[in-house]
Design an enzyme around this catalytic site. Structure first.
Site, PDB file in Angstrom:
ATOM      1  N   HIS A  77      -2.004 -31.133  38.345  1.00 42.49           N
ATOM      2  CA  HIS A  77      -3.083 -31.957  38.909  1.00 42.49           C
ATOM      3  C   HIS A  77      -4.204 -31.019  39.355  1.00 42.49           C
ATOM      4  O   HIS A  77      -3.936 -29.863  39.717  1.00 42.49           O
ATOM      5  CB  HIS A  77      -2.615 -32.708  40.153  1.00 42.49           C
ATOM      6  CG  HIS A  77      -1.638 -33.811  39.891  1.00 42.49           C
ATOM      7  ND1 HIS A  77      -0.294 -33.678  40.113  1.00 42.49           N
ATOM      8  CD2 HIS A  77      -1.813 -35.077  39.452  1.00 42.49           C
ATOM      9  CE1 HIS A  77       0.331 -34.817  39.805  1.00 42.49           C
ATOM     10  NE2 HIS A  77      -0.571 -35.675  39.402  1.00 42.49           N
ATOM     11  N   ASP A  80      -3.196 -29.658  42.756  1.00 40.86           N
ATOM     12  CA  ASP A  80      -1.886 -29.031  43.016  1.00 40.86           C
ATOM     13  C   ASP A  80      -2.076 -27.596  43.497  1.00 40.86           C
ATOM     14  O   ASP A  80      -1.368 -27.128  44.385  1.00 40.86           O
ATOM     15  CB  ASP A  80      -1.025 -28.980  41.734  1.00 40.86           C
ATOM     16  CG  ASP A  80      -0.455 -30.332  41.353  1.00 40.86           C
ATOM     17  OD1 ASP A  80      -0.391 -31.231  42.212  1.00 40.86           O
ATOM     18  OD2 ASP A  80      -0.068 -30.498  40.179  1.00 40.86           O
TER      19      ASP A  80
END
Ligand code: 3MF
Ligand code: MG
Ligand code: MG
Length: 412
Positions: A77, A80
């Site tokens: 992501h 992340d």
């Protein structure tokens, strides 16, 4: 049995792992288009009613471990690794450069990037809410993810709309929300066309991922079929750039047959990316590792994919069990998930070549050779014995799965 002292537990796990038999080599594992998500490896075991059970793991460690195991692809992501507040800033460029170096050093490639549009408070009312500034921010996030994807050499972008829905109806205009969600995807595709042209790279494959429930009570795009309808709805500016990332468990969760959902995606030419995991029908998103719950169904799924030329990406979107230790995540959870997948993939290949299955399916297609015209009873009668093969074929598949075809005979 004697109690196992804490300092002896790892070696016990290692010894029992060896007793499980061989493992594929990292070189063999690398031949498959399997990706490991940053978020799966770094998952600390937390949930609504659960505190974390594992300590945090850095992206460097995740990538190093993937390289070591033989997971050739990594995905992430946007938030992340890059803190939300650093997205789009110079700090992002520094972090992205660091990720690139780490990937290179460990022989791992970034296959996919995805935007987190569900966790942060800014998305409390979903990724396509009424407030224009939130929608503008969401558009920034997906555009920025496209940039990061091109920087990291990815070929896929995935979108899980998360909280595109509601707990209580009335306040949300579904039609408008869907159009606004399409606007965000249009922004991502437009940006992609621009960046790809500048960089001389192909555009990304933008893949939508549906989930029937969680995190909202009602979801506007709950299934892969709903996503297909959305792609074809006319709301997207570049529908040819947008396909699907079905997740095995997400289709099972609503009571669907993953194999049938995948077949519909294949038929539409939209099966582009696949999140692989396992779990149960009509329960929440447990994200168990592939093949631990429904190995026979998985065998069937992989036969469908193999016979239709889908070779990946297979994305390990599972959560190592909360009871697995930090050491166990990379020593047990990931390598075993990869090896179960490869084993099931190879058995699927074997099943497609199996003489019993081949002859049975060919015979079913050949029919009786009798042409009783429109006499329904006579047609049914002519095929009666042949149709018993519908029960013999799955029996053979179970034999292939259990290995009984290789000589294990019935217990006496
Ligand atoms: C949620 C998911 C997500 C998506 C990911 C990719 C955290 O159930 O499956 O994983 O796969 O957000 O966009
Ligand atoms: Mg899931
Ligand atoms: Mg997923």
């Amino acid at each position: 049995m004697q109690p196992v002292a804490p300092n002896q537990q790892r070696s016990l796990v290692e010894r029992l792992t060896k007793m499980c038999g061989g493992a594929y080599s990292p070189e063999t594992r690398r031949k498959y288009f399997i990706s490991g998500p940053q978020w799966a490896a770094a998952y600390q075991g937390q949930a609504l009613f659960y505190a974390p059970t594992r300590h945090p793991v850095s992206f460097e460690e995740v990538i190093r471990q993937f390289g070591h195991i033989g997971i050739a692809h990594w995905c992430t992501h946007d938030s992340d690794v890059i803190p939300t507040e650093a997205l789009g800033s110079d700090r992002q460029s520094e972090i992205v450069a660091k990720i690139r170096r780490t990937l290179e050093e460990n022989g791992v490639k970034c296959s996919m990037v995805t935007t987190e549009t569900f966790y942060h408070a800014v998305f409390a009312a979903g990724p396509a809410p009424e407030a224009p500034e939130v929608r503008e921010y969401a558009a920034f996030r997906v555009r920025n993810t496209v940039d990061v994807g091109h920087e990291l050499g990815a070929h896929y972008a995935v979108y899980w709309p998360g909280s595109l829905g509601y707990f209580t109806q009335g306040a949300i205009d579904e039609m408008q929300t869907l159009r606004w969600y399409a606007d965000a995807l249009n922004a991502a595709c437009d940006r992609d066309i621009e960046v790809a042209r500048k960089k001389g790279r192909p555009t990304l494959k933008h893949c939508l991922e549906a989930k029937p429930f969680e995190p909202q009570a009602e979801i506007l795009l709950p299934t892969s079929d709903a996503m297909l309808a959305f792609i074809a709805s006319g709301a997207l500016k570049h529908p040819h750039m947008v396909g699907l990332n079905p997740e095995y468990l997400h289709e099972l969760m609503w009571g669907g047959a993953p194999r049938a959902a995948l077949a519909r995606a294949l038929l539409a030419g939209k099966l582009w990316h696949f999140d692989i995991n396992d779990g149960y029908r009509l329960k929440h998103d447990v994200d168990i590792a592939v093949g631990l719950v429904n190995p026979l169904d998985w065998l069937n799924v992989l036969m469908l994919l193999r016979s239709n030329g889908f070779n990946g990406p297979f994305n390990l979107d599972f959560k190592p069990l909360r009871t697995t230790s930090n050491h166990g995540v990379f020593a047990v959870s990931f390598p075993n998930a990869v090896d179960r997948f490869i084993t099931l993939w190879e058995i699927a290949g074997e099943a497609l070549e199996d003489p019993v299955i081949r002859e049975a399916t060919a015979a079913l297609k050949a029919g009786s050779g009798i042409a009783p015209g429109r006499d329904a009873d006579a047609i049914a009668e002519a095929n009666k014995e042949l149709l018993t093969l519908h029960e013999l074929v799955p029996h053979r598949l179970v034999q292939l799965l259990l290995g009984t075809h290789r000589g294990r005979v019935h217990f006496s």
